[in-house]
Write a protein that holds these residues in place. Structure first.
Motif, PDB file in Angstrom:
ATOM      1  N   LEU A  64       0.852  -1.191   0.000  1.00 22.01           N
ATOM      2  CA  LEU A  64       0.000   0.000   0.000  1.00 22.01           C
ATOM      3  C   LEU A  64       0.888   1.240   0.000  1.00 22.01           C
ATOM      4  CD1 LEU A  64      -2.551  -1.080   2.733  1.00 22.01           C
ATOM      5  CD2 LEU A  64      -3.058  -0.753   0.312  1.00 22.01           C
ATOM      6  N   ALA A  65       0.545   2.202  -0.835  1.00 18.02           N
ATOM      7  CA  ALA A  65       1.284   3.463  -0.903  1.00 18.02           C
ATOM      8  C   ALA A  65       0.327   4.621  -0.630  1.00 18.02           C
ATOM      9  CB  ALA A  65       1.930   3.633  -2.273  1.00 18.02           C
ATOM     10  N   ASP A  66       0.767   5.553   0.187  1.00 13.08           N
ATOM     11  CA  ASP A  66      -0.045   6.737   0.495  1.00 13.08           C
ATOM     12  C   ASP A  66      -0.170   7.638  -0.731  1.00 13.08           C
ATOM     13  OD1 ASP A  66      -0.433   6.136   3.208  1.00 13.08           O
ATOM     14  OD2 ASP A  66       1.493   7.024   3.746  1.00 13.08           O
ATOM     15  N   VAL A  67      -1.363   8.194  -0.890  1.00  7.21           N
ATOM     16  CA  VAL A  67      -1.606   9.168  -1.953  1.00  7.21           C
ATOM     17  C   VAL A  67      -2.474  10.296  -1.414  1.00  7.21           C
ATOM     18  CG1 VAL A  67      -1.405   7.557  -3.901  1.00  7.21           C
ATOM     19  CG2 VAL A  67      -3.635   7.915  -2.831  1.00  7.21           C
ATOM     20  N   ALA A  68      -2.456  11.384  -2.123  1.00  9.56           N
ATOM     21  CA  ALA A  68      -3.390  12.487  -1.892  1.00  9.56           C
ATOM     22  C   ALA A  68      -4.181  12.618  -3.185  1.00  9.56           C
ATOM     23  CB  ALA A  68      -2.636  13.771  -1.595  1.00  9.56           C
ATOM     24  N   VAL A  69      -5.460  12.880  -3.070  1.00 10.36           N
ATOM     25  CA  VAL A  69      -6.289  13.033  -4.264  1.00 10.36           C
ATOM     26  C   VAL A  69      -6.398  14.520  -4.578  1.00 10.36           C
ATOM     27  CG1 VAL A  69      -8.521  12.570  -5.308  1.00 10.36           C
ATOM     28  CG2 VAL A  69      -7.530  10.925  -3.704  1.00 10.36           C
ATOM     29  N   LYS A  70      -5.912  14.884  -5.762  1.00  9.88           N
ATOM     30  CA  LYS A  70      -5.950  16.277  -6.213  1.00  9.88           C
ATOM     31  C   LYS A  70      -6.692  16.333  -7.541  1.00  9.88           C
ATOM     32  CE  LYS A  70      -1.631  17.336  -3.933  1.00  9.88           C
ATOM     33  NZ  LYS A  70      -0.238  17.678  -4.057  1.00  9.88           N
ATOM     34  N   ASP A  71      -7.759  17.083  -7.576  1.00  9.14           N
ATOM     35  CA  ASP A  71      -8.597  17.190  -8.779  1.00  9.14           C
ATOM     36  C   ASP A  71      -9.046  15.821  -9.265  1.00  9.14           C
ATOM     37  OD1 ASP A  71      -8.330  19.993  -8.822  1.00  9.14           O
ATOM     38  OD2 ASP A  71      -6.416  19.825  -9.893  1.00  9.14           O
ATOM     39  N   GLY A  72      -9.357  14.917  -8.324  1.00  8.14           N
ATOM     40  CA  GLY A  72      -9.849  13.599  -8.662  1.00  8.14           C
ATOM     41  C   GLY A  72      -8.790  12.591  -9.083  1.00  8.14           C
ATOM     42  N   THR A  73      -7.531  12.980  -9.003  1.00  8.95           N
ATOM     43  CA  THR A  73      -6.439  12.112  -9.438  1.00  8.95           C
ATOM     44  C   THR A  73      -5.495  11.824  -8.272  1.00  8.95           C
ATOM     45  OG1 THR A  73      -6.544  13.130 -11.625  1.00  8.95           O
ATOM     46  CG2 THR A  73      -4.554  11.896 -11.109  1.00  8.95           C
ATOM     47  N   PRO A  74      -5.127  10.554  -8.078  1.00  8.19           N
ATOM     48  CA  PRO A  74      -4.180  10.251  -6.997  1.00  8.19           C
ATOM     49  C   PRO A  74      -2.783  10.768  -7.324  1.00  8.19           C
ATOM     50  CG  PRO A  74      -4.714   8.257  -8.225  1.00  8.19           C
ATOM     51  CD  PRO A  74      -5.567   9.357  -8.776  1.00  8.19           C
ATOM     52  N   GLU A  75      -2.147  11.354  -6.324  1.00 14.29           N
ATOM     53  CA  GLU A  75      -0.780  11.855  -6.458  1.00 14.29           C
ATOM     54  C   GLU A  75       0.043  11.317  -5.288  1.00 14.29           C
ATOM     55  OE1 GLU A  75       0.585  13.686  -8.868  1.00 14.29           O
ATOM     56  OE2 GLU A  75      -1.325  13.751  -9.955  1.00 14.29           O
ATOM     57  N   PRO A  76       1.282  10.900  -5.532  1.00 12.67           N
ATOM     58  CA  PRO A  76       2.118  10.387  -4.445  1.00 12.67           C
ATOM     59  C   PRO A  76       2.350  11.443  -3.369  1.00 12.67           C
ATOM     60  CG  PRO A  76       3.171  10.031  -6.581  1.00 12.67           C
ATOM     61  CD  PRO A  76       1.984  10.909  -6.814  1.00 12.67           C
ATOM     62  N   THR A  77       2.454  10.995  -2.126  1.00 11.50           N
ATOM     63  CA  THR A  77       2.766  11.915  -1.033  1.00 11.50           C
ATOM     64  C   THR A  77       4.186  11.731  -0.543  1.00 11.50           C
ATOM     65  OG1 THR A  77       1.929  10.376   0.629  1.00 11.50           O
ATOM     66  CG2 THR A  77       0.369  12.000  -0.242  1.00 11.50           C
ATOM     67  N   HIS A  78       4.890  10.761  -1.118  1.00 11.94           N
ATOM     68  CA  HIS A  78       6.260  10.486  -0.700  1.00 11.94           C
ATOM     69  C   HIS A  78       7.175  10.498  -1.919  1.00 11.94           C
ATOM     70  CE1 HIS A  78       9.719   8.308   0.949  1.00 11.94           C
ATOM     71  NE2 HIS A  78       9.259   8.690   2.134  1.00 11.94           N
ATOM     72  N   PHE A  79       8.386  10.993  -1.731  1.00 13.33           N
ATOM     73  CA  PHE A  79       9.357  11.074  -2.826  1.00 13.33           C
ATOM     74  C   PHE A  79       9.576   9.723  -3.492  1.00 13.33           C
ATOM     75  CE2 PHE A  79      13.738  10.380  -4.155  1.00 13.33           C
ATOM     76  CZ  PHE A  79      13.810  11.277  -5.207  1.00 13.33           C
ATOM     77  N   ARG A  80       9.642   8.662  -2.704  1.00 18.30           N
ATOM     78  CA  ARG A  80       9.910   7.333  -3.263  1.00 18.30           C
ATOM     79  C   ARG A  80       8.865   6.962  -4.307  1.00 18.30           C
ATOM     80  NH1 ARG A  80       8.636   1.518  -1.470  1.00 18.30           N
ATOM     81  NH2 ARG A  80      10.265   0.356  -2.534  1.00 18.30           N
ATOM     82  N   GLU A  81       7.610   7.235  -4.008  1.00 17.14           N
ATOM     83  CA  GLU A  81       6.547   6.879  -4.940  1.00 17.14           C
ATOM     84  C   GLU A  81       6.568   7.754  -6.190  1.00 17.14           C
ATOM     85  OE1 GLU A  81       5.076   4.056  -4.602  1.00 17.14           O
ATOM     86  OE2 GLU A  81       6.079   3.857  -2.676  1.00 17.14           O
ATOM     87  N   GLU A  82       6.918   9.002  -6.041  1.00 15.42           N
ATOM     88  CA  GLU A  82       7.054   9.877  -7.211  1.00 15.42           C
ATOM     89  C   GLU A  82       8.188   9.379  -8.096  1.00 15.42           C
ATOM     90  OE1 GLU A  82       6.448  12.642 -10.028  1.00 15.42           O
ATOM     91  OE2 GLU A  82       5.122  12.248  -8.338  1.00 15.42           O
ATOM     92  N   PHE A  83       9.290   8.983  -7.483  1.00 18.45           N
ATOM     93  CA  PHE A  83      10.443   8.452  -8.210  1.00 18.45           C
ATOM     94  C   PHE A  83      10.067   7.172  -8.950  1.00 18.45           C
ATOM     95  CE2 PHE A  83      14.419   6.051  -8.481  1.00 18.45           C
ATOM     96  CZ  PHE A  83      15.236   6.999  -9.074  1.00 18.45           C
ATOM     97  N   ARG A  84       9.353   6.267  -8.272  1.00 11.58           N
ATOM     98  CA  ARG A  84       8.935   5.012  -8.904  1.00 11.58           C
ATOM     99  C   ARG A  84       8.004   5.291 -10.084  1.00 11.58           C
ATOM    100  NH1 ARG A  84       5.740   1.538  -6.247  1.00 11.58           N
ATOM    101  NH2 ARG A  84       6.550  -0.255  -7.356  1.00 11.58           N
ATOM    102  N   ARG A  85       7.123   6.268  -9.927  1.00 10.16           N
ATOM    103  CA  ARG A  85       6.148   6.566 -10.977  1.00 10.16           C
ATOM    104  C   ARG A  85       6.813   7.082 -12.246  1.00 10.16           C
ATOM    105  NH1 ARG A  85       1.425  11.099 -10.730  1.00 10.16           N
ATOM    106  NH2 ARG A  85       3.177  12.429 -10.267  1.00 10.16           N
TER     107      ARG A  85
END
Length: 99
Positions: A64-85
């Motif tokens: 499970l990875a934490d996300v924040a929903v912005k404008d109906g779209t999930p966005e990573p809340t941690h650098f690691r997940e942004e990097f993986r994406r």
């Protein structure tokens, strides 16, 4: 007092290609975070995680990875997940070349 449950997505790596994948609401693995099922209930998250973890022929390293929903779209809340994406950073290829 336990922390409140924050929105999450289920992520893993595709077994054959190694790409980062996200579990969708209709039980597909997608390479696009925007298609991921955003889970807001802890019990539902645990059930979905158990199911996804049992799909050994499709994906590995399920979590499970934490996300924040912005404008109906999930966005990573941690650098690691942004990097993986965004994909590997060693040279311009894969997801980086598509953008």
């Amino acid at each position: 007092m336990p922390r409140p449950f924050t929105p999450k997505v289920i992520t893993a790596n595709a077994l054959i290609e190694g790409d980062v994948v996200y579990l969708t609401e209709d039980d597909r693995w997608s390479r696009a975070l925007k298609e991921a099922e955003v889970i807001t209930d802890e019990a539902h998250a645990e059930v979905r995680l158990l199911d996804a973890s049992s799909r050994h022929a499709e994906a590995v390293g399920v979590y499970l990875a934490d996300v924040a929903v912005k404008d109906g779209t999930p966005e990573p809340t941690h650098f690691r997940e942004e990097f993986r994406r965004t994909g590997p950073s060693n040279y311009f290829h894969g997801k980086q070349a598509e953008g």
